[in-house]
Design a protein around this motif. Sequence first.
Motif, PDB file in Angstrom:
ATOM      1  N   LEU A 138     -18.010   3.799   2.469  1.00  0.00           N
ATOM      2  CA  LEU A 138     -17.344   2.900   3.421  1.00  0.00           C
ATOM      3  C   LEU A 138     -16.441   3.677   4.372  1.00  0.00           C
ATOM      4  O   LEU A 138     -16.375   3.373   5.571  1.00  0.00           O
ATOM      5  CB  LEU A 138     -16.537   1.848   2.668  1.00  0.00           C
ATOM      6  CG  LEU A 138     -17.345   0.824   1.864  1.00  0.00           C
ATOM      7  CD1 LEU A 138     -16.418  -0.057   1.043  1.00  0.00           C
ATOM      8  CD2 LEU A 138     -18.217  -0.027   2.785  1.00  0.00           C
ATOM      9  N   ALA A 139     -15.742   4.685   3.828  1.00  0.00           N
ATOM     10  CA  ALA A 139     -14.875   5.512   4.664  1.00  0.00           C
ATOM     11  C   ALA A 139     -15.710   6.306   5.672  1.00  0.00           C
ATOM     12  O   ALA A 139     -15.357   6.412   6.850  1.00  0.00           O
ATOM     13  CB  ALA A 139     -14.043   6.453   3.792  1.00  0.00           C
ATOM     14  N   GLU A 140     -16.818   6.866   5.211  1.00  0.00           N
ATOM     15  CA  GLU A 140     -17.697   7.628   6.102  1.00  0.00           C
ATOM     16  C   GLU A 140     -18.313   6.716   7.164  1.00  0.00           C
ATOM     17  O   GLU A 140     -18.473   7.116   8.320  1.00  0.00           O
ATOM     18  CB  GLU A 140     -18.778   8.323   5.281  1.00  0.00           C
ATOM     19  CG  GLU A 140     -18.228   9.469   4.436  1.00  0.00           C
ATOM     20  CD  GLU A 140     -19.148   9.883   3.307  1.00  0.00           C
ATOM     21  OE1 GLU A 140     -18.952  11.002   2.780  1.00  0.00           O
ATOM     22  OE2 GLU A 140     -20.052   9.094   2.920  1.00  0.00           O
ATOM     23  N   LEU A 141     -18.626   5.492   6.778  1.00  0.00           N
ATOM     24  CA  LEU A 141     -19.148   4.511   7.736  1.00  0.00           C
ATOM     25  C   LEU A 141     -18.110   4.219   8.817  1.00  0.00           C
ATOM     26  O   LEU A 141     -18.437   4.104  10.001  1.00  0.00           O
ATOM     27  CB  LEU A 141     -19.549   3.240   6.991  1.00  0.00           C
ATOM     28  CG  LEU A 141     -20.188   2.106   7.787  1.00  0.00           C
ATOM     29  CD1 LEU A 141     -21.442   2.569   8.509  1.00  0.00           C
ATOM     30  CD2 LEU A 141     -20.519   0.935   6.862  1.00  0.00           C
ATOM     31  N   THR A 185      -6.347   3.190  -1.446  1.00  0.00           N
ATOM     32  CA  THR A 185      -5.061   2.908  -0.807  1.00  0.00           C
ATOM     33  C   THR A 185      -4.984   3.557   0.569  1.00  0.00           C
ATOM     34  O   THR A 185      -4.580   2.927   1.553  1.00  0.00           O
ATOM     35  CB  THR A 185      -3.918   3.420  -1.703  1.00  0.00           C
ATOM     36  OG1 THR A 185      -4.008   2.786  -2.985  1.00  0.00           O
ATOM     37  CG2 THR A 185      -2.563   3.119  -1.100  1.00  0.00           C
ATOM     38  N   LEU A 186      -5.389   4.826   0.652  1.00  0.00           N
ATOM     39  CA  LEU A 186      -5.366   5.536   1.935  1.00  0.00           C
ATOM     40  C   LEU A 186      -6.305   4.891   2.941  1.00  0.00           C
ATOM     41  O   LEU A 186      -6.013   4.843   4.137  1.00  0.00           O
ATOM     42  CB  LEU A 186      -5.738   7.011   1.707  1.00  0.00           C
ATOM     43  CG  LEU A 186      -4.697   7.831   0.934  1.00  0.00           C
ATOM     44  CD1 LEU A 186      -5.292   9.160   0.488  1.00  0.00           C
ATOM     45  CD2 LEU A 186      -3.444   8.064   1.774  1.00  0.00           C
ATOM     46  N   LEU A 187      -7.426   4.361   2.451  1.00  0.00           N
ATOM     47  CA  LEU A 187      -8.362   3.673   3.333  1.00  0.00           C
ATOM     48  C   LEU A 187      -7.698   2.440   3.943  1.00  0.00           C
ATOM     49  O   LEU A 187      -7.850   2.161   5.139  1.00  0.00           O
ATOM     50  CB  LEU A 187      -9.618   3.294   2.551  1.00  0.00           C
ATOM     51  CG  LEU A 187     -10.873   2.925   3.340  1.00  0.00           C
ATOM     52  CD1 LEU A 187     -11.263   4.027   4.310  1.00  0.00           C
ATOM     53  CD2 LEU A 187     -12.024   2.627   2.396  1.00  0.00           C
ATOM     54  N   HIS A 188      -6.944   1.697   3.129  1.00  0.00           N
ATOM     55  CA  HIS A 188      -6.238   0.517   3.639  1.00  0.00           C
ATOM     56  C   HIS A 188      -5.112   0.903   4.598  1.00  0.00           C
ATOM     57  O   HIS A 188      -4.722   0.099   5.453  1.00  0.00           O
ATOM     58  CB  HIS A 188      -5.678  -0.309   2.478  1.00  0.00           C
ATOM     59  CG  HIS A 188      -6.654  -1.297   1.936  1.00  0.00           C
ATOM     60  ND1 HIS A 188      -7.697  -0.936   1.107  1.00  0.00           N
ATOM     61  CD2 HIS A 188      -6.776  -2.628   2.116  1.00  0.00           C
ATOM     62  CE1 HIS A 188      -8.403  -2.008   0.793  1.00  0.00           C
ATOM     63  NE2 HIS A 188      -7.868  -3.045   1.392  1.00  0.00           N
ATOM     64  N   LEU A 189      -4.583   2.121   4.445  1.00  0.00           N
ATOM     65  CA  LEU A 189      -3.540   2.607   5.354  1.00  0.00           C
ATOM     66  C   LEU A 189      -4.135   3.278   6.592  1.00  0.00           C
ATOM     67  O   LEU A 189      -3.417   3.855   7.395  1.00  0.00           O
ATOM     68  CB  LEU A 189      -2.630   3.596   4.610  1.00  0.00           C
ATOM     69  CG  LEU A 189      -1.724   2.986   3.535  1.00  0.00           C
ATOM     70  CD1 LEU A 189      -1.083   4.084   2.688  1.00  0.00           C
ATOM     71  CD2 LEU A 189      -0.640   2.108   4.170  1.00  0.00           C
ATOM     72  N   TYR A 243       0.803  -1.222   0.000  1.00  0.00           N
ATOM     73  CA  TYR A 243       0.000   0.000   0.000  1.00  0.00           C
ATOM     74  C   TYR A 243       0.840   1.278   0.000  1.00  0.00           C
ATOM     75  O   TYR A 243       0.453   2.260  -0.632  1.00  0.00           O
ATOM     76  CB  TYR A 243      -0.975  -0.023   1.188  1.00  0.00           C
ATOM     77  CG  TYR A 243      -1.908  -1.212   1.129  1.00  0.00           C
ATOM     78  CD1 TYR A 243      -2.718  -1.432   0.015  1.00  0.00           C
ATOM     79  CD2 TYR A 243      -1.954  -2.147   2.161  1.00  0.00           C
ATOM     80  CE1 TYR A 243      -3.553  -2.534  -0.064  1.00  0.00           C
ATOM     81  CE2 TYR A 243      -2.794  -3.252   2.093  1.00  0.00           C
ATOM     82  CZ  TYR A 243      -3.584  -3.437   0.985  1.00  0.00           C
ATOM     83  OH  TYR A 243      -4.410  -4.533   0.914  1.00  0.00           O
ATOM     84  N   GLU A 244       1.961   1.292   0.682  1.00  0.00           N
ATOM     85  CA  GLU A 244       2.808   2.487   0.646  1.00  0.00           C
ATOM     86  C   GLU A 244       3.363   2.715  -0.757  1.00  0.00           C
ATOM     87  O   GLU A 244       3.407   3.844  -1.244  1.00  0.00           O
ATOM     88  CB  GLU A 244       3.948   2.375   1.663  1.00  0.00           C
ATOM     89  CG  GLU A 244       3.538   2.671   3.100  1.00  0.00           C
ATOM     90  CD  GLU A 244       3.107   4.121   3.323  1.00  0.00           C
ATOM     91  OE1 GLU A 244       3.336   4.979   2.442  1.00  0.00           O
ATOM     92  OE2 GLU A 244       2.518   4.394   4.381  1.00  0.00           O
ATOM     93  N   GLU A 245       3.795   1.638  -1.405  1.00  0.00           N
ATOM     94  CA  GLU A 245       4.293   1.757  -2.782  1.00  0.00           C
ATOM     95  C   GLU A 245       3.171   2.199  -3.724  1.00  0.00           C
ATOM     96  O   GLU A 245       3.387   3.000  -4.639  1.00  0.00           O
ATOM     97  CB  GLU A 245       4.888   0.430  -3.245  1.00  0.00           C
ATOM     98  CG  GLU A 245       6.156   0.002  -2.522  1.00  0.00           C
ATOM     99  CD  GLU A 245       5.882  -0.780  -1.233  1.00  0.00           C
ATOM    100  OE1 GLU A 245       4.726  -0.754  -0.750  1.00  0.00           O
ATOM    101  OE2 GLU A 245       6.825  -1.411  -0.730  1.00  0.00           O
ATOM    102  N   ALA A 246       1.964   1.667  -3.475  1.00  0.00           N
ATOM    103  CA  ALA A 246       0.813   2.080  -4.285  1.00  0.00           C
ATOM    104  C   ALA A 246       0.557   3.574  -4.122  1.00  0.00           C
ATOM    105  O   ALA A 246       0.314   4.295  -5.100  1.00  0.00           O
ATOM    106  CB  ALA A 246      -0.425   1.283  -3.881  1.00  0.00           C
TER     107      ALA A 246
END
Length: 356
Positions: A168-171, A135-139, A108-111
Amino acid sequence: MQSSGAGARAFQNARLQKKLKKQADAIISTANTAYGQGRYAETEALCRQILNELPEHFGALHLLGLGAFASRHFEAAKQALKYAVTVDPRSAQAFSDLGATHFALGEYEEARTSLERAIALKPSFPMALANLGNTLLHLNRVEQAIESYDRAIGLKPDHADALCNRGLAELALRQLDRAKQSFERALLFQPRNVEALVGKGLVNIELKNFDEAKGALEAALAIRPGSAKILANRGRLNLEASSLEQAAADFDAALALAPKLEVALQGKAQVALAMGNTAQAILACTTLLEEYPRSAIAMALLSACFANQGEIASAIELLDAALAIVPDASLIGRKIFFLDYLSDADFAVQQAARKQ
């Protein structure tokens, strides 16, 4: 004479390169057609034919990476796309595709680095912005993910995937009304978007709109009937609505399809506890912790199982382990309650927990 010979060789090389490039243009056109029709092995063969003669042909490298990605050969895709962006470091599309490949590999950081490079090259790039949000959501950078989704949606208002993932992020931030709006907007553009239907179901479970949640999850199951994830989420709905038998059936059906599914194992433990079946709950918790050793939810559920059996010291030990991962006021409240039943917990120990 020597100078004349060198000039002739340079002229011949230039003619050869021109001829090879012309041939490569014809081959890459055929390769693009093969890729568009899903013939990925043929795509690879044609790209490699070009690269044997022109190793730095950007189009062949890029298409080779795309074909490998479509075939789920993510490591091969990464190697081709990394070479492609060295050949053309101004290609926003290639950086975006490299970012998507890193994401698929869980890097994820590389992404993030690749996607941010793509956006720097082309700020108005909805796909890269949406993928950066994912990606930021996974981080666990949830607020930043929402900002990225907002930019993508601002450029492409009908971007259903960005709308769904923003929901999903707001949830995750418990912004329930906003999440509901995001899922409903995604469904306005794509009524059969399964992830948006599931998201709508989840947010309505949280809002206690059980009929609306049921409608959304049933619609998702009608589109994807063999989904363990959707069955498990319907189980969550039934558990919240106190329909314990139906919840147990849903969790069992989900686990028959995916025996290690986290949400199904959690639900199995919760419904077993609610039905007074502590042994079954312990089994589900143990399986959950084998797969997810840092699951604070599993530790809290197993703590409840031990408390049911009168093993208060073990229950508190598990709550402490859970609190080390997720400082949660409700878990501390449960610990304070359990301490009342622990004979060697003196006043100082109880006060320390209350201070915590």
